[in-house]
Design a protein around this motif. Structure first.
Motif, PDB file in Angstrom:
ATOM      1  N   GLU A 154       7.867  -3.028  -2.388  1.00  0.00           N
ATOM      2  CA  GLU A 154       7.108  -4.283  -2.271  1.00  0.00           C
ATOM      3  C   GLU A 154       7.865  -5.239  -1.336  1.00  0.00           C
ATOM      4  OE1 GLU A 154       4.236  -5.929  -3.350  1.00  0.00           O
ATOM      5  OE2 GLU A 154       5.115  -7.675  -2.369  1.00  0.00           O
ATOM      6  N   ALA A 155       7.158  -5.841  -0.394  1.00  0.00           N
ATOM      7  CA  ALA A 155       7.800  -6.740   0.575  1.00  0.00           C
ATOM      8  C   ALA A 155       8.171  -8.076  -0.063  1.00  0.00           C
ATOM      9  CB  ALA A 155       6.866  -6.972   1.753  1.00  0.00           C
ATOM     10  N   ASN A 194      11.417  -7.038  -2.246  1.00  0.00           N
ATOM     11  CA  ASN A 194      11.992  -7.616  -1.018  1.00  0.00           C
ATOM     12  C   ASN A 194      12.273  -6.570   0.058  1.00  0.00           C
ATOM     13  OD1 ASN A 194      12.157 -10.365  -1.990  1.00  0.00           O
ATOM     14  ND2 ASN A 194      13.779  -9.609  -3.355  1.00  0.00           N
ATOM     15  N   THR A 195      11.452  -5.531   0.101  1.00  0.00           N
ATOM     16  CA  THR A 195      11.669  -4.489   1.105  1.00  0.00           C
ATOM     17  C   THR A 195      10.373  -4.255   1.865  1.00  0.00           C
ATOM     18  OG1 THR A 195      13.158  -3.469  -0.486  1.00  0.00           O
ATOM     19  CG2 THR A 195      12.562  -2.151   1.454  1.00  0.00           C
ATOM     20  N   LYS A 196      10.403  -4.540   3.152  1.00  0.00           N
ATOM     21  CA  LYS A 196       9.197  -4.343   3.944  1.00  0.00           C
ATOM     22  C   LYS A 196       9.259  -2.972   4.610  1.00  0.00           C
ATOM     23  CE  LYS A 196       6.385  -7.050   7.234  1.00  0.00           C
ATOM     24  NZ  LYS A 196       5.452  -6.077   7.562  1.00  0.00           N
ATOM     25  N   SER A 198       8.420  -0.790   7.515  1.00  0.00           N
ATOM     26  CA  SER A 198       7.950  -1.076   8.873  1.00  0.00           C
ATOM     27  C   SER A 198       7.442   0.190   9.562  1.00  0.00           C
ATOM     28  CB  SER A 198       9.069  -1.718   9.697  1.00  0.00           C
ATOM     29  OG  SER A 198      10.238  -0.940   9.557  1.00  0.00           O
ATOM     30  N   VAL A 216      -1.106  -2.641   0.916  1.00  0.00           N
ATOM     31  CA  VAL A 216      -0.306  -3.812   1.298  1.00  0.00           C
ATOM     32  C   VAL A 216      -1.085  -5.119   1.173  1.00  0.00           C
ATOM     33  CG1 VAL A 216       1.184  -2.459   2.815  1.00  0.00           C
ATOM     34  CG2 VAL A 216      -0.869  -3.542   3.756  1.00  0.00           C
ATOM     35  N   ASP A 358      -1.840  -6.976   7.519  1.00  0.00           N
ATOM     36  CA  ASP A 358      -0.730  -6.636   8.414  1.00  0.00           C
ATOM     37  C   ASP A 358      -0.599  -5.111   8.436  1.00  0.00           C
ATOM     38  OD1 ASP A 358       1.577  -6.209   9.751  1.00  0.00           O
ATOM     39  OD2 ASP A 358       2.864  -7.411   8.428  1.00  0.00           O
ATOM     40  N   LEU A 361       2.900  -1.432   9.716  1.00  0.00           N
ATOM     41  CA  LEU A 361       3.634  -0.266   9.208  1.00  0.00           C
ATOM     42  C   LEU A 361       2.993   1.052   9.624  1.00  0.00           C
ATOM     43  CD1 LEU A 361       3.137   0.349   5.384  1.00  0.00           C
ATOM     44  CD2 LEU A 361       1.466  -0.780   6.824  1.00  0.00           C
TER      45      LEU A 361
END
Lengths: 541, 331
Positions: A154-155, A194-196, A198, A216, A358, A361
């Motif tokens: 999860e970002a 806290n991890t996106k 990409s 997302v 977005d 990714l």
């Protein structure tokens, strides 16, 4: 021959006379799909869990519910309950308050600490889920229960997605959200915050994942070009609602204008009001009938003193004022500018014009089809790239929590099949339990229990939950209003009304069967079945 | 009302059973240990209301008397379809003698039981409307007048059905039967004739009179139970639609009985010693057309030119019942 005078035969029973041979049609029991179940975007077996709630067995009810949806306490608060719109009971008196019973069951589960059933066996497969919103959580739950190792990346700083960053706390208390998420994690689902991600293919390769489910969400606010002075305070609704989760509450001023007509606009306006705005005005370019926001939310907002300017667009924003142009509907019902302007005083402007996804990714992934800013998926929820599935707001759909949960379930089943080299084949749909199959005589009238609402003043000034829940007595009452459309609830009618004793009662939970040796095929059982769980079919030749 | 009205919002107590109800509050018919006094294999037509009504009533009487029951049967459909020699569908002591003497035979059986000191063995006499209102009327009136300890049950299907649907004194006005054809200036059965047997029974001042239909099972069972609590002459009149004679779909038997009650055509009440003590109120009042239209015996009223005057007379009869028995008032 020691028979009395004129008697030549022994007494026999009429059971020797198999009257079933008269029949040209025979009754058969069946389960039909009730309108609530067939409408539910999350595919819940609503009639099935209400059946247990009716007998007061709330844990059994909850267990049937979470077979399909692991978030009942959340659903009971944020779902727009299309089930109630389809409910057959609405044609008798009022729809069954399905949503409020669901919330009661969800809350009861949290109160009693009921746990989800862990997987029976491990499959040894690993699935990556990107996004901890409703779709990702739902997929994680179902995949985990099917025995797969699941990791959610999860970002954001918390799980919940738009349930946390889009839905205000007065509609969904965070303690409820946290508890239902934790219950899924307790099954052994890993969560990395806290991890996106990409580059999806690299992440999958590095982590050794066999499949991925992307959910997302749509978090990028759409912008509109509005000329504005340097001092103008403009913010988008997504950021506003997101910042409500931080330590520092946003400053909007006393007069707030919200631009847009969706549910997010309503949430933003009600949030502004709760932050202390004396005026919160929604500016929308079309009419109320055309407004995409749900009617009851508009009504609740208006009760709270939110004002709405219909048929208006915003032309520019200066210091403390906004210029609005009036619109008029043309022949086709589209709003057209009129050239008439007026000014509104405003300390800030909130833009609620929709959201984009977005999709960065997915850059460089071959075979993908993107259209209108979302990813196209096949009926099995798989993207054009084998092994990558997607759901929720990032695929073409109605953007609601319930639809997202449904996507998660559907994707999980297809991922499971794909991992096993198979195709998921959903069970064939039963025929519909329409209102004309209901025998209304057997149902007494009863009004829907109205959920007590906090009084208006309190809900304008605080973030307390607006709609309160049912308690044990009225939840039972509400559940018992269910007509059980198309599904036997063992009322014994068929057993009682058969003139030929040709119905065999099999005992509690086992329903009934016909004794075709004696059934003459009169059809009284079909007419008198309250819920349409019997039908006549031609006698097989 | 004669039975406890349990408020279940899902199904009321209108269904035969209800899994949400305590077992003792469920109907006799919901119980797998019911007598099934009239067993499978009988030769009644598809959807026979009389077969259903007889099982409802006799099963309830068996339960109320702890299975100490003897039934006497008049000639008629019920007797013909249940006992073609040498078979019987009856799972209780049962006797048939003649068309017209069921009440007198029952009186004799009751006297025999008393003579043998078997006071707990109770007697039920039963017959159709022909054996009751026409042929057996003299014996029945005598049984009432002597206050003999018998419950007489009349299953009213409004005619002589197994012999080919001839008129009886219980056939309703305007109904077509083989002997009241739908032709001439006033087609069907004539107005102003026939007998209202529940009221005649009440006029005898007997301890208990009740009417019922096969559409209200719990009401019917409660009335049988009440009748078995009383000693002396008792009379029950049960409306049992006949798909053959009335010309309705076999699946509609209960629906038609329900419509008879909901339109006020057939008042459902009970009376003790000649006075009405309770009535089953109409839940949702309906015009008599709703009851008449699904029946072919009234089809001549609904041709291209509906017989509005006749329909108005039938509606007036229903309205009179509603007024007389206060069928719209909650009890």
């Amino acid at each position: 021959m020691d028979k009395p005078f004129a008697i030549t035969l022994d007494v026999g029973s009429s059971l020797a006379n198999h009257t079933g041979s008269w029949r040209t049609q025979r009754p058969v029991y069946l389960d039909r799909i009730p309108p609530c179940n067939s409408t539910c975007p999350a595919g819940e077996n609503i009639q099935g869990w209400l059946y247990h709630a009716e007998s007061g067995d709330y844990e059994a009810a909850w267990r049937v519910l979470v077979e399909d949806n692991p978030l009942p306490a959340i659903m009971g608060r944020v779902c727009y309950h299309p089930c109630e719109g389809a409910c057959n009971r609405a044609q008798v008196d009022e729809a069954v308050g399905i949503n409020s019973v669901e919330r009661f069951l969800g809350d009861e589960a949290l109160k009693q600490g009921w746990k989800l059933t862990p997987p029976a066996a491990e499959s040894g497969k690993r699935v990556l889920i990107v996004g901890a919103g409703p779709s990702g959580l739902s997929a994680a739950y179902h995949l985990r229960r099917l025995g797969h190792q699941v990791r959610i990346v999860e970002a954001g700083p918390y799980a919940g997605g738009m349930m946390r960053f889009g839905i205000p706390a007065y509609r969904l208390p965070r303690a409820v959200l946290d508890a239902e998420v934790q219950r899924i994690l307790d099954l052994g689902v890993q969560l990395e915050l806290n991890t996106k991600v990409s580059d999806i293919r690299r992440t999958m390769q590095e982590g050794g994942y066999d499949a991925a489910f992307l959910a997302v969400g749509a978090h990028i606010a759409k912008r509109a070009y509005i000329p504005a002075g340097a001092a103008a305070h403009m913010v988008d609704a997504v950021s506003l609602l997101r910042s409500m989760e931080g330590e520092e509450k946003p400053m909007l001023g006393r007069r707030v204008v919200i631009y847009g007509g969706g549910n997010t606009a309503i949430d933003a306006a009600r949030t502004a009001k709760r932050l202390g705005a004396s005026e919160a005005i929604i500016v929308y370019r079309r009419t109320r009938e055309k407004m995409p926001a749900h009617d009851f939310e508009v009504a609740e907002a208006m009760e709270e003193g939110i004002m709405i300017k219909w048929l208006s667009t915003i032309k520019r924003m200066g210091e403390g004022t906004i210029t609005v142009e009036k619109m008029a509907l043309d022949d086709k019902g589209f709003p057209q500018p009129t050239g008439e302007y007026e000014s509104l005083e405003a300390d800030s402007l909130v833009l609620a014009l929709g959201q984009d996804v977005d999709l960065s990714l997915l850059d460089g992934v071959p075979g993908l089809e993107k259209k209108d800013g979302v990813v196209q998926v096949a009926t099995n929820m798989m993207t054009g790239y084998p092994g990558i599935f997607a759901g929720g707001d990032m695929v073409p759909s109605e953007r609601t929590v319930t639809v997202a949960v449904g996507h998660g379930k559907k994707a999980a089943r297809n991922i499971d099949a794909w991992l096993g080299g198979k195709q998921y084949a959903p069970a064939p749909k039963h025929e519909a339990a329409t209102f004309d199959l209901i025998n209304q005589w057997y149902y007494a009238d009863a009004p829907k229990t109205v959920r007590p609402q906090l009084d208006l003043v309190r809900r304008q000034t605080t973030f307390e939950e607006v709609v309160a829940g049912l308690d044990v007595t009225n939840a039972l009452f509400e559940a018992r209003r269910c007509l059980s459309c198309g599904n036997c609830f063992e009322c014994d009618n068929c057993y009682g009304v058969c003139p030929d004793n040709a119905v065999i009662k099999l005992g509690r939970g086992n329903r009934f069967k016909f004794n075709y040796d004696y059934c003459k095929g009169c059809g009284i059982c079909v007419s008198e079945c309250p819920c349409g769980a019997i039908k006549m079919v031609p006698e097989p030749s | 009302m004669a039975f406890e009205q349990v408020k279940f919002y899902q199904t009321g107590t209108f269904t035969v059973g209800n899994r949400l109800l305590e077992p003792e509050l469920r109907s006799v018919q919901a119980d797998t240990t019911r007598t099934n006094s009239l067993n499978s294999g009988h030769r009644a037509c598809q959807g026979c209301g009389e077969a259903l009504g007889a099982r409802y009533a006799i099963d309830a009487a068996m339960e109320a008397t702890d299975n100490q029951l003897i039934a006497v049967n008049a000639t008629g459909c019920l007797e013909v379809f249940s006992t073609p020699y040498p078979e019987t569908s009856w799972q209780i002591p049962w006797i048939h003698s003649l068309f017209g003497n069921a009440a007198a035979v029952a009186t004799g059986v009751a006297a025999a039981m008393r003579a043998k000191g078997r006071e707990t063995t109770r007697v039920v006499a039963q017959g159709g409307d022909g054996g009751t209102t026409d042929i057996g009327f003299g014996c029945l009136s005598g049984m009432f007048e002597r206050n003999d300890d018998v419950l007489y049950i009349c299953y009213d299907n409004g005619g002589y059905m197994n012999t080919g649907v001839q008129r009886s004194s219980a056939t309703p006005p305007a109904a077509r039967t083989a002997t009241t054809p739908a032709m001439g200036p006033e087609p069907g059965n004539v107005f102003g004739q026939g007998k209202n047997l529940p009221e005649i029974a009440m006029a005898h001042g007997i301890p208990y009179v009740a009417t019922a239909t096969v559409a209200d099972l719990r009401d019917l069972e409660a009335k049988v139970r009440r009748a078995m609590q009383i000693r002396g002459a008792r009379y029950m009149h049960i409306l049992v639609p006949c798909p053959l004679g009335w010309g309705h779909a076999s699946a509609d038997t209960i629906r038609i009985a329900r419509l008879a009650k909901e339109t006020g055509t057939f008042p459902v009440f009970e009376a003790e010693c000649g006075e009405v003590t309770s009535r089953l109120p109409i839940r949702k009042r309906l015009p008599v057309e709703d009851y008449l239209k699904p029946q072919k015996r009234f089809a001549h009223l609904f041709g291209p030119e509906p017989a509005t005057a006749t329909l108005a007379r039938l509606q007036a009869l229903a309205d009179r019942n509603i007024r007389k028995y206060a069928l719209l008032e909650e009890t």
